[in-house]
Design an enzyme around this catalytic site. Structure first.
Site, PDB file in Angstrom:
ATOM      1  N   CYS A  46      -9.203  15.368 -12.763  1.00  0.00           N
ATOM      2  CA  CYS A  46      -8.164  16.327 -12.355  1.00  0.00           C
ATOM      3  C   CYS A  46      -7.360  16.841 -13.540  1.00  0.00           C
ATOM      4  O   CYS A  46      -6.651  17.843 -13.422  1.00  0.00           O
ATOM      5  CB  CYS A  46      -7.211  15.668 -11.349  1.00  0.00           C
ATOM      6  SG  CYS A  46      -7.987  15.139  -9.819  1.00  0.00           S
TER       7      CYS A  46
ATOM      8  N   CYS B 161       1.252   9.595 -22.246  1.00  0.00           N
ATOM      9  CA  CYS B 161       0.054  10.427 -22.083  1.00  0.00           C
ATOM     10  C   CYS B 161       0.112  11.583 -23.068  1.00  0.00           C
ATOM     11  O   CYS B 161       0.950  12.481 -22.932  1.00  0.00           O
ATOM     12  CB  CYS B 161      -0.055  10.954 -20.652  1.00  0.00           C
ATOM     13  SG  CYS B 161      -1.512  11.994 -20.374  1.00  0.00           S
TER      14      CYS B 161
ATOM     15  N   HIS C  79     -10.377   8.244  -8.519  1.00  0.00           N
ATOM     16  CA  HIS C  79     -10.807   9.606  -8.209  1.00  0.00           C
ATOM     17  C   HIS C  79     -12.050   9.506  -7.333  1.00  0.00           C
ATOM     18  O   HIS C  79     -13.054   8.913  -7.735  1.00  0.00           O
ATOM     19  CB  HIS C  79     -11.125  10.397  -9.476  1.00  0.00           C
ATOM     20  CG  HIS C  79     -11.481  11.829  -9.197  1.00  0.00           C
ATOM     21  ND1 HIS C  79     -10.527  12.835  -9.151  1.00  0.00           N
ATOM     22  CD2 HIS C  79     -12.675  12.421  -8.929  1.00  0.00           C
ATOM     23  CE1 HIS C  79     -11.124  13.978  -8.870  1.00  0.00           C
ATOM     24  NE2 HIS C  79     -12.425  13.759  -8.724  1.00  0.00           N
ATOM     25  N   CYS C  80     -11.968  10.079  -6.141  1.00  0.00           N
ATOM     26  CA  CYS C  80     -13.053   9.945  -5.172  1.00  0.00           C
ATOM     27  C   CYS C  80     -13.880  11.235  -5.109  1.00  0.00           C
ATOM     28  O   CYS C  80     -13.356  12.286  -4.718  1.00  0.00           O
ATOM     29  CB  CYS C  80     -12.486   9.617  -3.790  1.00  0.00           C
ATOM     30  SG  CYS C  80     -13.750   9.411  -2.516  1.00  0.00           S
TER      31      CYS C  80
ATOM     32  N   HIS D 196      -1.388   6.897 -13.878  1.00  0.00           N
ATOM     33  CA  HIS D 196      -2.502   6.957 -14.819  1.00  0.00           C
ATOM     34  C   HIS D 196      -2.999   8.399 -14.910  1.00  0.00           C
ATOM     35  O   HIS D 196      -2.820   9.196 -13.975  1.00  0.00           O
ATOM     36  CB  HIS D 196      -3.648   6.047 -14.383  1.00  0.00           C
ATOM     37  CG  HIS D 196      -3.269   4.605 -14.316  1.00  0.00           C
ATOM     38  ND1 HIS D 196      -3.313   3.766 -15.406  1.00  0.00           N
ATOM     39  CD2 HIS D 196      -2.819   3.856 -13.280  1.00  0.00           C
ATOM     40  CE1 HIS D 196      -2.909   2.557 -15.048  1.00  0.00           C
ATOM     41  NE2 HIS D 196      -2.607   2.581 -13.766  1.00  0.00           N
ATOM     42  N   HIS D 197      -3.627   8.708 -16.029  1.00  0.00           N
ATOM     43  CA  HIS D 197      -4.176  10.049 -16.223  1.00  0.00           C
ATOM     44  C   HIS D 197      -5.593  10.110 -15.657  1.00  0.00           C
ATOM     45  O   HIS D 197      -6.425   9.248 -15.950  1.00  0.00           O
ATOM     46  CB  HIS D 197      -4.197  10.421 -17.705  1.00  0.00           C
ATOM     47  CG  HIS D 197      -4.636  11.827 -17.959  1.00  0.00           C
ATOM     48  ND1 HIS D 197      -3.763  12.902 -17.944  1.00  0.00           N
ATOM     49  CD2 HIS D 197      -5.872  12.346 -18.214  1.00  0.00           C
ATOM     50  CE1 HIS D 197      -4.431  14.006 -18.192  1.00  0.00           C
ATOM     51  NE2 HIS D 197      -5.717  13.696 -18.362  1.00  0.00           N
ATOM     52  N   CYS D 198      -5.848  11.113 -14.838  1.00  0.00           N
ATOM     53  CA  CYS D 198      -7.185  11.316 -14.268  1.00  0.00           C
ATOM     54  C   CYS D 198      -7.918  12.359 -15.098  1.00  0.00           C
ATOM     55  O   CYS D 198      -7.469  13.517 -15.192  1.00  0.00           O
ATOM     56  CB  CYS D 198      -7.081  11.769 -12.808  1.00  0.00           C
ATOM     57  SG  CYS D 198      -8.686  12.173 -12.069  1.00  0.00           S
ATOM     58  N   SER D 199      -9.019  11.967 -15.682  1.00  0.00           N
ATOM     59  CA  SER D 199      -9.779  12.889 -16.521  1.00  0.00           C
ATOM     60  C   SER D 199     -10.440  13.995 -15.700  1.00  0.00           C
ATOM     61  O   SER D 199     -10.654  15.105 -16.198  1.00  0.00           O
ATOM     62  CB  SER D 199     -10.834  12.125 -17.323  1.00  0.00           C
ATOM     63  OG  SER D 199     -11.698  11.414 -16.452  1.00  0.00           O
TER      64      SER D 199
ATOM     65  N   CYS E 273      -8.043  13.115  -6.317  1.00  0.00           N
ATOM     66  CA  CYS E 273      -7.528  11.821  -6.748  1.00  0.00           C
ATOM     67  C   CYS E 273      -6.834  11.149  -5.570  1.00  0.00           C
ATOM     68  O   CYS E 273      -6.065  11.787  -4.852  1.00  0.00           O
ATOM     69  CB  CYS E 273      -6.532  12.004  -7.890  1.00  0.00           C
ATOM     70  SG  CYS E 273      -7.175  11.462  -9.456  1.00  0.00           S
TER      71      CYS E 273
END
Length: 358
Positions: A142, A125, A152-153, A137-140, A159
């Site tokens: 958060c 990452c 992501h909800c 995985h990377h959350c854009s 997340c």
């Protein structure tokens, strides 16, 4: 104040709008059921008591699990997955992808990493500047790397991943039960108001609307809950359903599946008395995951690996054998081979012999 900073602040505020909407709907449903239905509409005292007791039990569990899903911070990789200062500087100076991958492979040689990108590269990452653990995985939204990220909800503004996946499942289950109980108990009074058997009062609107809202949410949540139950049984995340993790022998959507029983225990833990409580009991640390095993003779494994040069034509990667955690060892204790029946059995490759995400 910079425009970008103002924009980020606005985005953070707007992200809470779906949560606020759910909170308002739940607060109104509480008022409509307790006050308008139980207090003003139902005449039988015994019926009132039974309805209120069951309602408050389901309400408390629903709110508790929803709260835990929202406010449990997503788990991120530990410091061991970060590059050292020297490696980071060298990585940033290098312009050739091959040289950068060599640095990453050297840094990852002692890490329990067994999945790669589709091109056989180390999963790195650039945003968080760390080597991604398996299933991370990377959350854009958060802006962090999330361990065993599912999705992501927006309805929880968080997340859903390793740290709160159990809470998310319980939230879906208790919201389903909450809506089902409300719709089932309101139905007879809905019919009476609809057919004018009961006089028109201010409770009529609340009771009629309460049934429609509960039924609507029940139908929508049922499909989502059923889907996530299927995911738990297969030990997959939503991301892995659409993009299978790549192991040394190639992509395998069932690579982390240990069988339905063990998959369930991996999420809910060993002690069944805590399964229905929104308390963290998931096994492991979120960085290391056991994979499916096929016990083979070591000499067979050597011959097998030499006979498949095409599958290992990409950059070589060291797969160290590290001890599993105590909780993961309990998953291994009952039997030595995890192979699901049916057509999925064909996906079990000999290369998984040493593939433990410790």
């Amino acid at each position: 104040m910079a425009p970008s900073h103002v924009l980020k602040c606005c985005q953070k505020v707007l992200a809470w709008v779906p949560v606020a909407f759910i909170a308002l709907v739940v607060a109104w449903s509480y008022y409509a059921y307790v006050v308008e239905l139980c207090v003003f509409t139902i005449s039988s005292t015994a019926e009132k008591v039974v309805y209120l007791v069951v309602f408050h039990l389901s309400f408390v569990m629903f709110v508790w699990s929803y709260w835990k899903t929202i406010f449990t911070s997503p788990a991120s990789p530990s410091n061991e997955f970060c590059l050292s200062k020297a490696d980071k500087e060298q990585y940033e100076k290098e312009e050739r992808p091959e040289s950068q991958q060599e640095i990453l492979r050297r840094a990852a040689k002692d890490l329990p990493i067994y999945t790669t990108t589709a091109s056989r590269a180390i999963r790195y990452c650039d945003r968080c500047q760390l080597i991604k653990p398996d299933r991370c995985h990377h959350c854009s939204a958060c802006d962090i790397c999330v361990l065993k990220m599912d999705h992501h909800c927006p309805w929880v503004n968080n997340c859903v991943g390793f740290s709160n996946y159990k809470f998310f499942l319980l939230f879906l289950m208790y919201s389903l039960l909450y809506c089902l109980f409300v719709a089932a108990t309101v139905l007879q009074y809905f019919i009476k108001f609809w057919t004018n058997e009961l006089p028109d009062t201010h409770a009529k609107f609340h009771v009629l609307f309460l049934f429609f809202v509960a039924a609507m949410f029940f139908i929508s949540i049922l499909s989502l809950f059923s889907y996530h139950c299927w995911l738990v049984g297969k030990n997959r995340s939503t991301i892995e359903t659409f993009r299978a993790p790549t192991f040394r022998n190639g992509p395998d959507k069932n690579g982390f599946s240990l069988g339905c029983s063990k998959n369930l225990r991996e999420v809910f833990g060993d002690e069944k008395k805590y399964w229905l409580l929104p308390i963290f009991t998931s096994l492991g640390d979120g960085c290391n995951f056991p994979t499916r095993l096929v016990i083979m003779d070591p000499e067979q494994l050597t011959v097998s690996s030499q006979s498949e040069p095409a599958k290992s034509s990409g950059p070589s990667q060291s797969f160290p054998t590290r001890p599993l955690s105590e909780s993961q060892n309990r998953l291994l204790a009952s039997d030595s081979q995890w192979v699901e029946s049916g057509p999925e059995e064909e996906n079990v490759k000999s290369g998984f012999c040493n593939t433990f995400c410790a």
